[in-house]
Every structure is written in C-alpha cells, then in structure tokens.
Design a protein around this motif. Sequence first.
Motif, PDB file in Angstrom:
ATOM      1  N   LEU A  53      20.296 -13.859   8.076  1.00  0.00           N
ATOM      2  CA  LEU A  53      20.284 -14.155   6.637  1.00  0.00           C
ATOM      3  C   LEU A  53      21.224 -13.213   5.886  1.00  0.00           C
ATOM      4  O   LEU A  53      22.007 -13.637   5.027  1.00  0.00           O
ATOM      5  CB  LEU A  53      18.859 -14.022   6.083  1.00  0.00           C
ATOM      6  CG  LEU A  53      18.722 -14.204   4.573  1.00  0.00           C
ATOM      7  CD1 LEU A  53      19.118 -15.616   4.150  1.00  0.00           C
ATOM      8  CD2 LEU A  53      17.296 -13.901   4.116  1.00  0.00           C
ATOM      9  N   SER A  72      13.942 -16.101   0.187  1.00  0.00           N
ATOM     10  CA  SER A  72      13.240 -15.386  -0.862  1.00  0.00           C
ATOM     11  C   SER A  72      12.716 -14.045  -0.366  1.00  0.00           C
ATOM     12  O   SER A  72      13.162 -13.001  -0.799  1.00  0.00           O
ATOM     13  CB  SER A  72      12.092 -16.233  -1.414  1.00  0.00           C
ATOM     14  OG  SER A  72      11.368 -15.485  -2.344  1.00  0.00           O
ATOM     15  N   CYS A  73      11.786 -14.069   0.582  1.00  0.00           N
ATOM     16  CA  CYS A  73      11.026 -12.848   0.865  1.00  0.00           C
ATOM     17  C   CYS A  73      11.732 -11.871   1.799  1.00  0.00           C
ATOM     18  O   CYS A  73      11.475 -10.699   1.775  1.00  0.00           O
ATOM     19  CB  CYS A  73       9.674 -13.219   1.471  1.00  0.00           C
ATOM     20  SG  CYS A  73       9.812 -13.868   3.151  1.00  0.00           S
ATOM     21  N   MET A  75      11.110 -11.393   4.721  1.00  0.00           N
ATOM     22  CA  MET A  75      10.153 -10.781   5.646  1.00  0.00           C
ATOM     23  C   MET A  75       9.258 -11.822   6.315  1.00  0.00           C
ATOM     24  O   MET A  75       8.088 -11.580   6.561  1.00  0.00           O
ATOM     25  CB  MET A  75       9.331  -9.712   4.941  1.00  0.00           C
ATOM     26  CG  MET A  75       8.723 -10.187   3.646  1.00  0.00           C
ATOM     27  SD  MET A  75       7.997  -8.839   2.707  1.00  0.00           S
ATOM     28  CE  MET A  75       6.478  -8.605   3.598  1.00  0.00           C
ATOM     29  N   ALA A  76       9.820 -12.968   6.612  1.00  0.00           N
ATOM     30  CA  ALA A  76       9.139 -13.978   7.421  1.00  0.00           C
ATOM     31  C   ALA A  76       7.806 -14.418   6.839  1.00  0.00           C
ATOM     32  O   ALA A  76       6.848 -14.638   7.563  1.00  0.00           O
ATOM     33  CB  ALA A  76       8.948 -13.483   8.859  1.00  0.00           C
ATOM     34  N   ILE A  77       7.745 -14.541   5.526  1.00  0.00           N
ATOM     35  CA  ILE A  77       6.477 -14.954   4.952  1.00  0.00           C
ATOM     36  C   ILE A  77       6.609 -16.119   3.968  1.00  0.00           C
ATOM     37  O   ILE A  77       5.666 -16.885   3.788  1.00  0.00           O
ATOM     38  CB  ILE A  77       5.744 -13.733   4.324  1.00  0.00           C
ATOM     39  CG1 ILE A  77       4.251 -14.007   4.192  1.00  0.00           C
ATOM     40  CG2 ILE A  77       6.339 -13.345   2.984  1.00  0.00           C
ATOM     41  CD1 ILE A  77       3.538 -14.125   5.506  1.00  0.00           C
ATOM     42  N   CYS A  78       7.790 -16.295   3.363  1.00  0.00           N
ATOM     43  CA  CYS A  78       7.903 -17.384   2.393  1.00  0.00           C
ATOM     44  C   CYS A  78       8.275 -18.707   3.064  1.00  0.00           C
ATOM     45  O   CYS A  78       8.014 -19.775   2.536  1.00  0.00           O
ATOM     46  CB  CYS A  78       8.914 -17.046   1.307  1.00  0.00           C
ATOM     47  SG  CYS A  78      10.635 -17.110   1.847  1.00  0.00           S
ATOM     48  N   GLY A  79       8.897 -18.615   4.227  1.00  0.00           N
ATOM     49  CA  GLY A  79       9.213 -19.824   4.977  1.00  0.00           C
ATOM     50  C   GLY A  79      10.401 -20.608   4.466  1.00  0.00           C
ATOM     51  O   GLY A  79      10.582 -21.757   4.829  1.00  0.00           O
ATOM     52  N   SER A  80      11.252 -20.006   3.632  1.00  0.00           N
ATOM     53  CA  SER A  80      12.332 -20.792   3.047  1.00  0.00           C
ATOM     54  C   SER A  80      13.676 -20.636   3.737  1.00  0.00           C
ATOM     55  O   SER A  80      14.603 -21.366   3.430  1.00  0.00           O
ATOM     56  CB  SER A  80      12.485 -20.445   1.563  1.00  0.00           C
ATOM     57  OG  SER A  80      12.654 -19.064   1.404  1.00  0.00           O
ATOM     58  N   CYS A  81      13.801 -19.700   4.681  1.00  0.00           N
ATOM     59  CA  CYS A  81      15.135 -19.381   5.209  1.00  0.00           C
ATOM     60  C   CYS A  81      15.409 -19.992   6.571  1.00  0.00           C
ATOM     61  O   CYS A  81      16.268 -19.509   7.290  1.00  0.00           O
ATOM     62  CB  CYS A  81      15.315 -17.875   5.279  1.00  0.00           C
ATOM     63  SG  CYS A  81      14.272 -17.141   6.563  1.00  0.00           S
ATOM     64  N   LEU A  91      13.717 -18.617  11.664  1.00  0.00           N
ATOM     65  CA  LEU A  91      13.801 -17.972  10.357  1.00  0.00           C
ATOM     66  C   LEU A  91      14.992 -17.024  10.411  1.00  0.00           C
ATOM     67  O   LEU A  91      15.016 -16.112  11.238  1.00  0.00           O
ATOM     68  CB  LEU A  91      12.524 -17.190  10.053  1.00  0.00           C
ATOM     69  CG  LEU A  91      11.233 -17.996   9.897  1.00  0.00           C
ATOM     70  CD1 LEU A  91      10.061 -17.064   9.616  1.00  0.00           C
ATOM     71  CD2 LEU A  91      11.369 -19.034   8.788  1.00  0.00           C
ATOM     72  N   CYS A  93      15.798 -14.703   8.447  1.00  0.00           N
ATOM     73  CA  CYS A  93      15.529 -13.322   8.021  1.00  0.00           C
ATOM     74  C   CYS A  93      14.903 -12.499   9.126  1.00  0.00           C
ATOM     75  O   CYS A  93      14.862 -11.273   9.033  1.00  0.00           O
ATOM     76  CB  CYS A  93      14.642 -13.294   6.779  1.00  0.00           C
ATOM     77  SG  CYS A  93      12.948 -13.839   7.066  1.00  0.00           S
TER      78      CYS A  93
HETATM   79  S1  FES Z   1      13.309 -15.281   3.559  1.00  0.00           S
HETATM   80 FE1  FES Z   1      11.163 -15.685   3.482  1.00  0.00          FE
HETATM   81  S2  FES Z   1      10.749 -16.336   5.495  1.00  0.00           S
HETATM   82 FE2  FES Z   1      12.816 -15.710   5.642  1.00  0.00          FE
END
Ligand code: FES
Lengths: 265, 121
Positions: A53, A72-73, A75-81, A91, A93
């Motif tokens: 990322l 977004s996060c 840190m592997a928690i928002c799920g958007s990447c 992911l 990130c």
């Molecule tokens: S940026 Fe949020 S899960 Fe990868």
Amino acid sequence: MVPLVKRQTRKGKHPMSEQKIIEIEVLRYKPESDQAPHSEVYKVPFTDDMSVLQGVQYIKDNFDGSLTFRWSCRMAICGSCGMMINGIPKLSCESFLRDYYPNRITVEALANFPIEKDLVVDLSGFIEKLEAIQPYIIPKEPRTLEQGEYIQTPEQFSQYIQFTSCINCTLCYAACPQVGLNPDFIGPAAMALLHRYNMDSRDGGQAQRMELVASEEGVYNCSAVGYCSEVCPKHVDPGNAVNVNKINAAKDYFLRFLSPKGGAQ
Amino acid sequence: MKTRKRSNAPIFWGLFGAGGMLAALFGPMLVFITGVAIPLGLLLPAGTMSYPKMLAFAQNFIGKGFIFAVISLFLWHAAHRIFHSLHEIGIHAGFGAKLLTYGVALIGTVVSAVVLLRVGF
Ligand code: FES
Ligand code: SF4
C-alpha cells in the motif's frame, strides 16, 4: 506469517547506496478515456518496513496523482485496501514490498468485480448481497425491556464469534471461482455473516434466511474449492459457513413438508 | 423482497455426498480386490470371486443392496463431479451436460436395479 526481516540500519556509512528499488506494475483504468485496462510500471524506492500500500501511495505522491485506490486504517482492520498482488487477493497494507523484492510485483484491482477506476472496484453488488441476508438479529419472539438483557453462555457465544470477524474486504469474492462464473452467487462473506446471525442464540431468523440459502443464488453454487478461507485475513473461514449451510438447505429441502416454515418456493 | 427460485441441487448434492462417502470407504478396497488381488491371485483364496460365489452374493439381500449402492451412488458421484468440473473449466453446456452426466448415472442406476432384480433372490 513471514518472519520479520531485520530492519535496515539507518547508521550505515552510505545509506543512499543501500536504497533498494522495486518495480511495481499497476493495472490502470480510466473510465472516461480508456477502452480497457492496461499496465504501467513504476520504479519505487523502498525500505524494509514499507507495505505494498505504501508503495502504491509513493506512486501516487511522486509519479501520478491520478492513481486511484482505497485505503484507510493501514492495519488490516478496515478491509478497504484489498488488491490482487501477483494474482493473489491480499490486503495491501499487510503485504510487504521486501517479501517480493528483487522481483517485479503486479498490483491489480480485485478479481471478479467490475473496475470503477484503477484499483477501485464497484462493490454495489456485494453491498446488495450483504443486505439480502438480513444482517441483524431477528428475535425469536417479541421481547420487552422489562425482560432485561439476553443471557448468552460462553458456549453459545463461541458458536458464532468466529463469523463476526469479517471486515468485508471481499478478498474471498476475488478468490472464488464460482463468484467469477456466476456473479449472482451470494458468495462467501455474505454467507459467513448470514451464518453468524443464524448461529446466534438470540436470533430466530434462520427460516427467513433459508429462502436465499436454498435458492439458485445460494450455497449450491459452491463447489468446495476452499480458496476463500485460505485468503481470508481474519480467519473467518467463510467456506465453512457455506458448506454447513448446504447441509441445512438439504435438510430444509427434504423436510420442508414436515415442518413448513419459510424457505424458498 | 424479491422471490427466489429454490434450487433442486440438494437431490444431486445428496447423491453426490453419499457416493463420495461410499467411494472413500470402499473404493480403494474394491479396486484392490477386483483389479489387483483377484487377477494376480494375491492374498485371497482362489475362487473368491468365482461365478457361483458372486451369484450367491448378488442373490443375497444385503449383497444385492451393496452392489446396487456401489454402482449407482458411485455413478451419481462421478456425474456430479464431472458436471461441475466442466463448469469450472469454462464449459457451460447447461442442459446438455446435465443430460449427459446425470443421464448416464440414471441409466446406470436403472440398469443395475433391473439386472439385480432379475438374478433373483
Ligand atoms: S488499509 Fe485498512 S485493511 Fe488495509
Ligand atoms: S470472510 Fe474474510 S476474506 Fe471474506 S470479506 Fe470477510 S474478512 Fe474478507
């Protein structure tokens, strides 16, 4: 997990001479001008702590500000990447450039989804599926405030907790060959969430949800490939949710005349 | 809410599952006995699968059931697997593929039932 590589020391005599460069091949698509997606290669200087990322962000900041992707996060928690990294849904990130160096890496939009722009996919079909499974507790019987809270034992809790961990990253949809063949298939994550509510001792909506489970868009599209569970970054095991519900749907199919309550027509 | 069509897959999936279970339990053993041990005269006494013995087996109620289950369920299992594999490698022959795969299983089931009934009890 890949073992952590020892950090590059910043105290080296010639820090610049240690600068490593990785080639990142990105699938680009501009809907307003492109007929079809095409690849572009960027040479990205990186350090060992940089994720894929961050590599893509470097491209946006330094080479082409129009490069579009979601995150977004970090840190592997928002799920958007989520992206296809060397063809595998991951992911970005929590994937590290150092693990691919010195080879070139390819970064593409998630498979099995329409591309909106560059690495951004159209998730509207997925959102519709999430809505279709009725992702909320449907109480067994009406309950008043005076009755107080629901009591749930650790045993009951353990029945569904695993399926609550989903972050809707849709990596499992990008991994699923059956989603690729039939975009109407309800798919792994939506089934995992459906199963999460079905397995909750407070919920009584299993019969209502059966219509979808047993339908032609339902669980029998799955041919038990299992790749969904393999790529899932949260160990949700959506494949398990799908396959357990094949058994539930088969029971419903053969026993529905004995206890007719809900189910598909 | 839009109404959805119920899938008929549980029938085929059930047969597939039953066949798969049976194949896993008995398949390798049957291949070994009928394909290796008997032709090469290994392990088993000579004449284990002689005509009179096999006829008696096929006339026994349990033997009949076993032969019927092994033939028909193996066929349903294979048919389902071939049908879905075709789909997976991109051959969506649809009804034609269904007819060919499940049709063969159906014919095999009917033929084995008829033959087993005709050898008597
Ligand atoms: S940026 Fe949020 S899960 Fe990868
Ligand atoms: S089940 Fe796993 S892979 Fe699928 S969307 Fe949820 S977290 Fe992502």
